[in-house]
Design a protein around this motif. Structure first.
Motif, short mmCIF file in Angstrom:
data_model
loop_
_atom_site.label_atom_id
_atom_site.label_comp_id
_atom_site.label_asym_id
_atom_site.label_seq_id
_atom_site.Cartn_x
_atom_site.Cartn_y
_atom_site.Cartn_z
N THR A 80 0.83 -1.21 0.00
CA THR A 80 0.00 0.00 0.00
C THR A 80 0.86 1.25 0.00
OG1 THR A 80 -1.76 -1.15 1.19
CG2 THR A 80 -1.79 1.26 1.25
N GLY A 81 1.88 1.28 0.86
CA GLY A 81 2.77 2.44 0.91
C GLY A 81 3.49 2.66 -0.40
N ASN A 82 3.95 1.57 -1.01
CA ASN A 82 4.66 1.70 -2.30
C ASN A 82 3.71 2.21 -3.38
OD1 ASN A 82 7.04 0.74 -1.18
ND2 ASN A 82 6.64 -1.39 -1.75
N GLY A 83 2.46 1.75 -3.32
CA GLY A 83 1.48 2.21 -4.31
C GLY A 83 1.23 3.70 -4.20
N TRP A 84 1.09 4.19 -2.97
CA TRP A 84 0.89 5.64 -2.76
C TRP A 84 2.12 6.42 -3.22
CZ3 TRP A 84 -3.19 8.55 -1.98
CH2 TRP A 84 -4.35 7.96 -1.47
N ASP A 85 3.30 5.92 -2.91
CA ASP A 85 4.53 6.62 -3.30
C ASP A 85 4.65 6.73 -4.81
OD1 ASP A 85 5.27 7.06 -0.70
OD2 ASP A 85 6.54 5.29 -0.58
N GLU A 86 4.21 5.70 -5.51
CA GLU A 86 4.28 5.73 -6.97
C GLU A 86 3.22 6.64 -7.57
OE1 GLU A 86 3.92 1.76 -8.34
OE2 GLU A 86 5.82 1.09 -7.44
N ALA A 87 2.04 6.71 -6.94
CA ALA A 87 0.92 7.48 -7.49
C ALA A 87 1.00 8.95 -7.14
CB ALA A 87 -0.41 6.91 -7.00
N VAL A 88 1.55 9.29 -5.97
CA VAL A 88 1.56 10.67 -5.49
C VAL A 88 2.98 11.03 -5.08
CG1 VAL A 88 0.56 12.32 -3.89
CG2 VAL A 88 -0.80 10.37 -4.64
N PRO A 89 3.60 11.99 -5.76
CA PRO A 89 4.98 12.35 -5.43
C PRO A 89 5.09 13.03 -4.08
CG PRO A 89 4.07 13.89 -7.02
CD PRO A 89 3.06 12.79 -6.86
N ALA A 90 6.30 13.18 -3.59
CA ALA A 90 6.53 13.74 -2.26
C ALA A 90 6.21 15.23 -2.20
CB ALA A 90 7.97 13.50 -1.82
N LEU A 91 6.40 15.95 -3.30
CA LEU A 91 6.13 17.40 -3.37
C LEU A 91 6.86 18.14 -2.26
CD1 LEU A 91 2.31 17.37 -4.21
CD2 LEU A 91 4.25 17.40 -5.78
#
Length: 420
Positions: free
Chosen positions: A46-57
């Protein structure tokens, strides 16, 4: 403990010592359960999916909130690339006043706002989606581009009722009358997606669509339209100036001969609009027959229609701040003689426009005040609605509202840099 849903119930008692935790995995399947899921692997995926979909900004103001806004906009975007204006329908702006709408469709203007915010913060997925959806609509409809579409690219259905109670204080309407309208500014907003070409993210189809938008402005610029707030047809000042901004943006990216003609058309639009849309006090007014101020008039200078130092730009910002804001909350325009907060809620989109306008003028501290005041006007889930009632401290209207999240995201990116 694992048990099929066909059983009569499922229960467990779990004792936790202070400082400890326990993962609960609930699996719902249409086939027999397989091997148990490993919670640690599921959390990691789940964490990896969020990191791929939404950048750190990380380079924006308030990176956590900026990332949240980006995630909201991604969640409002469907497979066709269309970003719906809001995920809900029928949540009233004012109880029992009929001002509740169905925003579960793709507004071209809002889609372009999301694309511009994406370009500003370096998150290109939303920009690519905006270009893809708007390009397709321009190729299909050309100068008859509709202000809004269904997520499939088809027309927005007209309003109808469902025969249900509806939200308290609201009504059970779905659909929207927007397809009956002509809104000139959507062509200018489409050209402002020139940011995609600067980032080398615009293909030949996108470039042809930009020519369609520019030609539509040339042919339809003098027609009355419903404007950004979807009111009666007039020659709205904002609509024309935002088209000039789009033309200037595109002129900087095309061959010299074409650039000269686009710039000349932009100059002509600004001159013609100044002749009929400039108030005697030196600031822009809503339309030739309406001398009032409007938050939308702050947008064209932000998009390049006029320089930040133009006297008309500065006069409009000063007059608007004096007459249509209170406590760093902003309103669209004055409806009548009532106090601003009685006529409608503060418009959060306008609050972020004020932050950007003050930043463009080099007023960093004032820009940050606007940013922080409006950033706080969200619900517990961090979602923005269209309006905020400053007396009752409540959100008003449908949510999450895409254009508010888009302007928040753009503000978070631009306020972290020096004004250009």
């Amino acid at each position: 403990m694992r048990r099929s849903l066909r059983t009569t119930g499922l229960g467990a008692e779990i004792a936790l010592a202070p400082g400890t935790s326990r993962d609960l995995v609930l699996e719902i399947r249409d086939r027999p359960l397989g091997d148990p899921m490993v919670p640690s692997r599921a959390w990691a995926a789940t964490g990896n999916g969020w990191d791929e979909a939404v950048p750190a900004l990380a380079s924006t103001l308030a990176p956590g909130d900026a990332r949240h806004a980006c995630a909201v906009l991604r969640g409002l975007t469907c497979a066709t690339g269309g970003t719906v204006a809001a995920a809900t329908t029928g949540l009233p702006e004012r109880a029992e006043e009929g001002r509740n709408y169905d925003y579960r469709y793709v507004w071209i203007r809002d889609q372009c706002y999301a694309g511009q915010a994406s370009a500003a913060c370096g998150e290109h997925a939303l920009l690519d989606d905006a270009v893809r959806f708007v390009t397709a609509r321009l190729h299909e409809d050309g100068p008859r581009l509709s202000p809004a579409y269904a997520t499939t690219g088809g027309p927005v259905p007209d309003q109808r009722t469902l025969g249900l109670p509806g939200y308290p204080g609201g009504y059970d309407r779905i659909g929207n009358r927007v397809s009956r309208q002509f809104q000139l500014d959507v062509f200018g907003e489409a050209l402002l997606l020139a940011a995609a070409r600067r980032l080398d993210r615009l293909d030949a189809d996108g470039r042809r669509a930009a020519r369609v938008a520019a030609d539509a402005i040339a042919h339809r610029r003098n027609e009355p339209d419903a404007g950004i707030w979807e009111l009666e047809n007039r020659r709205w000042t904002h609509s024309r100036l935002i088209c000039a901004a789009g033309l200037r943006s595109w002129a900087g990216l095309v061959p010299e001969g074409r650039a000269a003609s686009l710039a000349a058309l932009a100059d002509r639009i600004v001159a013609d609009t100044s002749a009929i849309g400039l108030h005697p006090a030196g600031h822009w007014q809503r339309s030739p027959g309406d001398p009032r101020l409007d938050a939308a008039l702050l947008l064209p200078p932000l998009r390049g229609a006029l320089p930040a130092g133009d006297p008309r730009t500065r006069a409009t910002l000063r007059a608007y701040a004096r007459e249509l804001t209170t406590g760093h909350y902003a309103y669209r325009f004055r409806h009548d003689e009532r106090p601003l907060e009685e006529a409608e809620g503060a418009f959060l989109l306008c609050g972020y426009v004020m932050a950007l306008a003050e930043h463009q003028q080099g007023h960093r501290e004032e820009a940050l005040r606007w940013f922080e005041r409006n950033r706080a006007a969200c619900g517990a889930a961090g979602l923005f609605a269209e309006e905020y009632d400053i007396r009752q401290r409540q959100l008003r209207g449908n949510l999450p509202q895409a254009f508010v999240h888009a302007l928040f995201l753009e503000s978070a990116a631009r306020l972290a840099t020096s004004p250009s």
